[in-house]
Design an enzyme around this catalytic site. Structure first.
Site, mmCIF file in Angstrom:
data_model
loop_
_atom_site.group_PDB
_atom_site.id
_atom_site.type_symbol
_atom_site.label_atom_id
_atom_site.label_comp_id
_atom_site.label_asym_id
_atom_site.label_seq_id
_atom_site.Cartn_x
_atom_site.Cartn_y
_atom_site.Cartn_z
ATOM 1 N N HIS A 1 -11.860 -5.345 8.903
ATOM 2 C CA HIS A 1 -12.530 -5.275 7.599
ATOM 3 C C HIS A 1 -13.808 -4.445 7.710
ATOM 4 O O HIS A 1 -14.766 -4.668 6.985
ATOM 5 C CB HIS A 1 -12.890 -6.675 7.083
ATOM 6 C CG HIS A 1 -11.708 -7.506 6.682
ATOM 7 N ND1 HIS A 1 -10.895 -8.147 7.591
ATOM 8 C CD2 HIS A 1 -11.181 -7.795 5.457
ATOM 9 C CE1 HIS A 1 -9.943 -8.800 6.939
ATOM 10 N NE2 HIS A 1 -10.092 -8.602 5.654
ATOM 11 N N GLU B 1 0.818 -1.216 0.000
ATOM 12 C CA GLU B 1 0.000 0.000 0.000
ATOM 13 C C GLU B 1 0.848 1.262 0.000
ATOM 14 O O GLU B 1 0.500 2.240 -0.653
ATOM 15 C CB GLU B 1 -0.964 0.008 1.199
ATOM 16 C CG GLU B 1 -2.175 -0.915 1.033
ATOM 17 C CD GLU B 1 -1.863 -2.374 1.290
ATOM 18 O OE1 GLU B 1 -0.727 -2.683 1.700
ATOM 19 O OE2 GLU B 1 -2.753 -3.224 1.079
HETATM 20 C C1 TPP Z 1 -1.805 -4.867 4.112
HETATM 21 C C2 TPP Z 1 -2.885 -5.667 3.515
HETATM 22 N N1 TPP Z 1 -3.353 -5.346 2.283
HETATM 23 C C3 TPP Z 1 -4.365 -6.055 1.732
HETATM 24 C C4 TPP Z 1 -4.925 -7.105 2.394
HETATM 25 C C5 TPP Z 1 -6.087 -7.858 1.782
HETATM 26 N N2 TPP Z 1 -5.707 -9.263 1.528
HETATM 27 C C6 TPP Z 1 -6.028 -10.234 2.401
HETATM 28 S S1 TPP Z 1 -5.396 -11.713 1.961
HETATM 29 C C7 TPP Z 1 -4.722 -11.071 0.556
HETATM 30 C C8 TPP Z 1 -3.928 -11.967 -0.347
HETATM 31 C C9 TPP Z 1 -2.841 -12.635 0.418
HETATM 32 O O1 TPP Z 1 -2.017 -13.387 -0.411
HETATM 33 P P1 TPP Z 1 -0.776 -14.170 0.162
HETATM 34 O O2 TPP Z 1 0.028 -13.294 1.047
HETATM 35 O O3 TPP Z 1 -0.087 -14.794 -0.981
HETATM 36 O O4 TPP Z 1 -1.441 -15.275 1.108
HETATM 37 P P2 TPP Z 1 -2.433 -16.468 0.667
HETATM 38 O O5 TPP Z 1 -3.817 -15.911 0.755
HETATM 39 O O6 TPP Z 1 -2.093 -16.860 -0.707
HETATM 40 O O7 TPP Z 1 -2.228 -17.533 1.670
HETATM 41 C C10 TPP Z 1 -4.990 -9.707 0.461
HETATM 42 C C11 TPP Z 1 -4.558 -8.838 -0.655
HETATM 43 C C12 TPP Z 1 -4.431 -7.394 3.676
HETATM 44 N N3 TPP Z 1 -4.945 -8.395 4.415
HETATM 45 N N4 TPP Z 1 -3.423 -6.682 4.206
#
Ligand code: TPP
Ligand code: MG
Lengths: 357, 321
Positions: free
Chosen positions: B125, B58
């Site tokens: 959220h 971000e």
């Molecule tokens: C700082 C932040 N930005 C956006 C999000 C929204 N978000 C939640 S899970 C996710 C994807 C996460 O991907 P990854 O780190 O690869 O973990 P996975 O879900 O694949 O286990 C996002 C963008 C968040 N939780 N935190």
């Protein structure tokens, strides 16, 4: 089911020298049990979700159980663990009660989060199990701080583990924390589950380095790579990384490759996942791979595995039944105060006496 | 034919992309996937190369938007949730908000923030951060409560030469429908009297508008008429419309979904007390969320923030003062 297990697996009845680790097949089977328990629990939570019994999102760890269980097993009581969304297996292996999971998902007032926080946002800080906030990357420096506190207090031999996804590696928080751990030479094991996607975003839109583990060098951490679909590899790599951190080797960065075998959450059909990836070795289901290995090596037969599944299912059903009978938090009795210093609490007078509607 | 609040946001972005080659969209999962809430559905396909998936960074997302704006682009940023704007907070409040003041180079970026509560959202959220951003000089903060405003204000946000924090409410995404997109729009910075009344003024914005309107309808059955003012944007804040309404009713209740310390409701009351003290027949009142993080369980959540029942009770109480 005991009788059907390979005799080597009866480790308690086969006492060895006290320091010797349990025999490998016993480790493997123990890990498999955590994996299976996590999978059956996930399936139950998904079905409760479909039945409308879970508020908000439902997030599963399908396909990541081998990595997660291997990490949980490499840790010991007294260590610090900050799991993330897909670490049901690791939580169980670290000792999180099954009931904590179900209660938190159902919002039970008796769960560790008392209905205030939900689903994967749970933990027991005093037991070293840190409750994740949603903001990705944010838990790693918290583990660092816990490790620094142990050092201040001359507690030795402790390891702190934090989990993150491929997407989470793009946060500033990830960078700051890994650098911090290296500067402080902390016994941090940072485990990246590279499951190829962050929600819908493929890794090519997330980072451009050849291999995430290469980053370790730049920070001054030790790199490790694991095949997240292969329990044996996960057990080997995680136990090595944890042992090195425990022995004073500084931060360890473990990058495991695997594929998320579910949607980002249960609301997501994951249509964007590349079919070629699903058919590749990365798309193997670690639970099935482990099961086949158990059978092939003769460490268990199919009846034993069936019995194990039944046993685990009974455990999960019992926990779910218990949590479903439990009360929801009562807004009338809720203590609406976010401070522990109660005397410093401010009351914001509502224009009506604060009666819940 | 009808159009939802969410579709209006999607359509506004489609129009902005079509009308202005300087516009691009940047955010997590906004590309082919169409965004976590589908606010950018098919835009990547319709505007190739102009709707980009961002890494989970971000700070860098906002920083890059600022850099592009300096070069003359007009980026629209989607935060996946308003809550996740906080890792980008520094860039927003220290870089974007100060740029024009320091350099005379404007910073025309729009940051879309899916805000507010849905049952089961929990502490990370569900947040409403409009008051936090409004605190900083150099930012414009929009809080549309209707489908029409979601559309026209987003277009205006993109057209404005300053950084705009666009707080779109998640609860309204699917719940709120209008027959069609608007063809004209009220100017940003003007509040709207959403319901005329003579006995009490409720000043509110975003999803709380609809809770307030529901409370007003109920109280109308009891013979008292509540005027409801929708602020539309909280910065700039249309004090004139608020004071004019209080002049008619003599009673003021401010309602917001954000936390109670400071914020929009306190600001409105401070302004009315300063500029229209003599108009008040009773002490001005406010109703906010409780002073705790936002609870996950729906039974707690529904009491944590104001709703039609608690607004109705507060209004009745104030009518009797
Ligand atoms: C700082 C932040 N930005 C956006 C999000 C929204 N978000 C939640 S899970 C996710 C994807 C996460 O991907 P990854 O780190 O690869 O973990 P996975 O879900 O694949 O286990 C996002 C963008 C968040 N939780 N935190
Ligand atoms: Mg991922």
């Amino acid at each position: 089911m005991r009788d059907r297990l390979h005799p080597m697996l009866h480790s308690e009845e086969n006492p060895r020298t006290p320091e010797a680790p349990p025999p490998f097949p016993a480790q493997y089977l123990k890990a498999y049990r955590f994996m299976l328990l996590a999978r059956v629990l996930d399936d139950k939570i998904a079905s409760l979700g479909r039945a409308g019994k879970i508020h908000g999102g439902v997030f599963l760890g399908r396909g990541q159980e081998a990595l997660s269980a291997a990490l949980g097993m490499a840790l010991r009581p007294g260590d610090i663990f900050a799991p993330l969304i897909r670490d049901g297996a690791g939580r169980l292996a670290f000792g999180e009660p099954l009931l904590d999971a179900v209660r938190t998902c159902l919002g039970s007032a008796l769960g560790p989060m008392r209905g205030r926080d939900g689903n994967v946002h749970r933990g027991r800080p005093k037991k070293g199990l840190l409750p994740m906030i949603s903001h990705l990357g944010a838990m790693i420096s918290v583990v660092n701080g816990a490790l620094m506190a142990r050092r201040f207090n001359h507690v030795e031999g402790v390891v702190g583990a934090a989990c993150v996804g491929d997407g989470g590696t793009s946060t500033g928080a990830f960078h700051e924390a890994l650098n911090q751990a290296a500067v402080e030479h902390l016994p941090l094991v940072l485990v990246v589950a590279n499951n190829q996607y962050a929600y819908s975003t493929p890794t090519r839109r997330q980072f451009a380095c050849k291999d995430l583990s290469d980053r370790a060098i730049g920070y001054g951490a030790t790199p490790h790579k694991a095949d997240g679909t292969d329990l044996e590899d996960c057990l080997r790599v995680l136990s090595t990384a944890v042992a090195q951190a425990r022995a004073g080797g500084g931060p360890q960065l473990v990058v495991a490759s695997l594929l998320r075998l579910c949607g980002h959450g249960e609301h997501d059909d994951a249509h964007y996942v590349d079919a070629k990836l699903k058919e590749s070795a990365l798309g193997r289901d670690c639970l099935q791979v482990a099961e086949e290995r158990l059978l092939r090596e003769g460490w268990a037969d199919s009846e034993a595995l069936l019995a194990l599944r039944q046993e685990v299912t009974r455990e999960v059903e019992a926990a779910a039944a218990t949590a479903q009978r439990e009360p929801a938090p009562d807004p009338f009795k809720e203590d609406w105060c976010a401070l522990s210093s109660r005397h410093l609490r401010e009351i914001f007078e509502a224009p009506i006496p604060s009666i819940p509607a | 034919m009808s159009i939802t609040y969410l579709e209006a946001i999607r359509e506004a972005q489609a129009k902005a992309l079509a009308d202005d080659p300087r516009v691009f969209i940047y955010g997590q999962d906004v590309g082919e996937f169409g965004g976590a809430f589908k606010a950018t559905k098919r835009l990547a396909q319709e505007f190739p190369g102009r709707v980009l998936d961002a890494p989970i960074s971000e700070d860098a997302i906002v920083g890059a938007a600022i850099g592009a704006a300096i070069e003359g682009m007009r980026p629209i940023i989607e935060m996946q949730y308003a809550d996740f704007s906080t890792p980008g907070f520094n860039q927003i409040i220290n870089q974007a908000a100060t740029l024009f003041w320091r350099t005379r180079v404007p910073c025309p970026i729009t940051i879309r923030m899916p805000s507010g509560g849905l049952a089961g959202g929990g502490p990370f959220h569900s947040q409403c951060l409009e008051g936090l951003y409004a605190h900083y000089p150099g930012l414009i903060v929009m809080t549309p409560a209707t489908v029409e405003d979601a559309y026209s204000m987003l277009l205006e946000a993109v057209a404005i030469d300053d950084p705009v924090i666009f707080c779109e409410h998640k609860h309204l995404y699917y719940h709120l429908k209008a027959p069609a997109l608007p063809t004209d729009a009220m100017p940003v910075g003007k509040a709207r009297v959403a319901r005329a009344g003579r006995d009490l003024t409720i000043v509110t914005y975003s999803a709380m508008l609809h809770e307030a309107l529901a409370a007003a309808e109920e109280i109308a059955l009891e013979g008292e008429e509540i005027e409801v003012v929708d602020l539309r944007s909280i910065k700039p804040l249309d004090t004139d419309t608020v004071v004019a309404s209080v002049a008619r009713t003599g009673r003021l209740l401010c309602v917001g979904e954000a936390f109670p310390w400071g914020g929009v409701t306190a600001e409105v009351i401070a302004r009315v007390a300063t500029e229209g003290f003599g108009l008040l027949d009773a002490p001005p009142q406010r109703l906010n969320a409780k002073d705790t993080p936002i609870p996950y369980h729906p039974d707690l959540w529904s009491v944590h923030r104001p709703n039609a029942n608690s607004i109705g009770a507060a209004a009745r109480n104030l009518l009797r003062m």
